[in-house]
Write a protein that holds these residues in place. Structure first.
Motif, short mmCIF file in Angstrom:
data_model
loop_
_atom_site.label_atom_id
_atom_site.label_comp_id
_atom_site.label_asym_id
_atom_site.label_seq_id
_atom_site.Cartn_x
_atom_site.Cartn_y
_atom_site.Cartn_z
N ILE A 175 0.86 -1.18 0.00
CA ILE A 175 0.00 0.00 0.00
C ILE A 175 0.90 1.23 0.00
CG2 ILE A 175 -1.85 1.24 1.18
CD1 ILE A 175 -2.54 -1.40 2.63
N GLY A 176 0.74 2.07 -1.02
CA GLY A 176 1.60 3.25 -1.13
C GLY A 176 0.95 4.36 -1.92
N ASP A 177 1.73 5.41 -2.15
CA ASP A 177 1.19 6.59 -2.81
C ASP A 177 1.85 6.87 -4.15
OD1 ASP A 177 3.63 7.26 -1.36
OD2 ASP A 177 3.23 9.34 -1.92
N LEU A 193 -2.14 -1.52 -3.73
CA LEU A 193 -3.20 -0.52 -3.61
C LEU A 193 -2.56 0.84 -3.43
CD1 LEU A 193 -5.58 -2.40 -1.14
CD2 LEU A 193 -5.86 -2.18 -3.62
N THR A 194 -3.16 1.87 -4.02
CA THR A 194 -2.60 3.21 -3.92
C THR A 194 -3.58 4.18 -3.26
OG1 THR A 194 -3.31 3.53 -6.23
CG2 THR A 194 -0.98 3.07 -5.86
N VAL A 195 -3.02 5.12 -2.51
CA VAL A 195 -3.82 6.20 -1.92
C VAL A 195 -3.67 7.44 -2.80
CG1 VAL A 195 -3.68 5.29 0.42
CG2 VAL A 195 -1.92 6.87 -0.39
N PRO A 196 -4.71 8.28 -2.89
CA PRO A 196 -4.70 9.39 -3.85
C PRO A 196 -4.13 10.70 -3.31
CG PRO A 196 -6.88 9.17 -2.90
CD PRO A 196 -6.04 8.07 -2.30
N TYR A 197 -3.76 10.74 -2.03
CA TYR A 197 -3.41 12.02 -1.40
C TYR A 197 -1.91 12.25 -1.25
CZ TYR A 197 -3.48 8.62 2.41
OH TYR A 197 -3.28 7.50 3.18
N GLY A 198 -1.09 11.30 -1.71
CA GLY A 198 0.35 11.39 -1.45
C GLY A 198 1.12 12.20 -2.48
N TYR A 199 2.36 11.79 -2.73
CA TYR A 199 3.29 12.63 -3.48
C TYR A 199 3.52 12.20 -4.93
CZ TYR A 199 4.16 13.97 1.36
OH TYR A 199 4.00 14.37 2.66
N ASN A 200 3.70 10.95 -5.22
CA ASN A 200 3.83 10.40 -6.58
C ASN A 200 4.57 11.28 -7.57
OD1 ASN A 200 3.54 8.31 -8.44
ND2 ASN A 200 1.73 9.21 -9.36
N HIS A 201 5.61 11.97 -7.10
CA HIS A 201 6.53 12.69 -7.99
C HIS A 201 5.80 13.67 -8.92
CE1 HIS A 201 8.44 9.16 -6.44
NE2 HIS A 201 7.81 8.37 -7.28
N VAL A 205 -2.33 10.06 -9.42
CA VAL A 205 -2.33 8.68 -8.93
C VAL A 205 -2.97 7.74 -9.95
CG1 VAL A 205 -4.53 8.84 -7.70
CG2 VAL A 205 -2.77 7.27 -6.88
N GLN A 206 -3.84 8.27 -10.79
CA GLN A 206 -4.52 7.44 -11.80
C GLN A 206 -3.55 6.89 -12.84
OE1 GLN A 206 -5.61 10.42 -10.76
NE2 GLN A 206 -7.53 9.89 -9.72
N THR A 207 -2.35 7.46 -12.94
CA THR A 207 -1.36 6.96 -13.90
C THR A 207 -0.62 5.73 -13.39
OG1 THR A 207 0.42 8.39 -13.04
CG2 THR A 207 -0.99 9.31 -14.77
N ILE A 208 -0.83 5.38 -12.12
CA ILE A 208 -0.12 4.25 -11.52
C ILE A 208 -0.85 2.94 -11.85
CG2 ILE A 208 0.61 3.19 -9.34
CD1 ILE A 208 0.69 6.02 -8.14
N ASN A 209 -0.08 1.92 -12.22
CA ASN A 209 -0.63 0.60 -12.50
C ASN A 209 -0.82 -0.16 -11.19
OD1 ASN A 209 -1.32 -1.91 -13.49
ND2 ASN A 209 0.75 -2.43 -14.13
N ILE A 213 -7.45 2.11 -6.20
CA ILE A 213 -7.17 3.32 -5.43
C ILE A 213 -8.09 3.32 -4.22
CG2 ILE A 213 -7.22 5.85 -5.45
CD1 ILE A 213 -6.78 5.70 -8.51
N VAL A 214 -7.50 3.49 -3.03
CA VAL A 214 -8.27 3.51 -1.78
C VAL A 214 -8.06 4.86 -1.11
CG1 VAL A 214 -8.34 1.03 -1.40
CG2 VAL A 214 -6.36 2.32 -0.61
N ASN A 215 -9.12 5.41 -0.54
CA ASN A 215 -9.03 6.76 0.03
C ASN A 215 -8.27 6.84 1.34
OD1 ASN A 215 -10.39 8.15 -2.04
ND2 ASN A 215 -12.37 7.51 -1.23
#
Length: 232
Positions: A175-177, A193-201, A205-209, A213-215
């Motif tokens: 689980i990460g961002d 699983l990805t969270v939508p509120y983090g940093y992702n460079h 977040v929708q570009t992550i495979n 996505i979990v809130n």
């Protein structure tokens, strides 16, 4: 998450941008470093897209705002030492928990999942930060970015957790961002699983495979519970 797949038995959870909003800490430490080098301060908006790939990359990216490659190489050791000194002095001072992190960790544990924290933050920063924010007791394992020969997005840290837990990667979720978490999980054979509120460079977040996505971590626990109730 895939229908009919094995039950999830462990979760590997990222730190910066997933459990803690740490950019305010980075702002203090990096601007302390920059002041030592007689450089002006930078804002959180500039810093946030740089977070997540480890301290060395962060320092080089921050120095690249002002210096060419040769100058970066010349001052790197001095800059890294200053950054580490400033960060250790303020570690966790301004960092805040994201919503439902503790509730999510509790729910994951109540599902019987074993928990590991894997971050690219150096372990010397990670351990006291987890302690300060009350997160340390939840985790059976903690690996920092310098704990092993390679860091995320390399799969090695996740593979190591699977070995430590004696579990196949198919029974483990990361689980990460960021894309770092997803690329490491995919290469290791884990769910992600990805969270939508983090940093992702700086990327959406929708570009992550990922597998979803979990809130929040609490929502992740609910999804895992639903998955496990229908798994083989």
């Amino acid at each position: 998450m895939k229908s009919g797949a094995a039950a999830i038995q462990a979760a590997i959870i990222d730190l910066d941008g997933t459990m803690l909003h740490t950019v305010p800490d980075f702002e203090l430490a990096l601007n302390g470093m920059r002041a030592d080098l007689k450089l002006g301060p930078i804002t959180q908006d500039i810093i946030e897209p740089m977070v997540g790939k480890g301290s060395e990359k962060l320092i080089r990216d921050v120095l690249a705002l002002d210096y060419d490659a040769a100058k970066i190489d010349a001052v790197f050791d001095q800059a890294m030492a200053a950054y580490q000194r400033h960060y250790l002095a303020i570690n966790g001072e301004r960092a805040t928990l994201y919503p439902d992190v503790i509730e999510g960790l509790r729910a994951l544990q109540e599902l019987g999942l074993r928990l590991a924290c894997v971050t690219n933050k150096p372990i010397a920063f990670t351990t006291p930060l987890l302690d300060r924010k009350g997160l340390a007791p939840w985790f059976e394992l903690v690996y920092g970015g310098d704990s092993l020969p390679k860091k995320k997005p390399d799969p090695l840290p996740l593979q190591q957790v699977c070995r430590d837990f004696g579990l196949p990667p198919s029974a483990v979720v990361a689980i990460g961002d960021s894309s770092n978490d997803a690329e490491a999980a995919r290469a290791a054979g884990c769910f992600v699983l990805t969270v939508p509120y983090g940093y992702n460079h700086g990327m959406p977040v929708q570009t992550i495979n990922s597998d979803g996505i979990v809130n929040s971590l609490l929502d992740a626990a609910k999804l895992i519970s639903a998955h496990n109730s229908t798994s083989n």
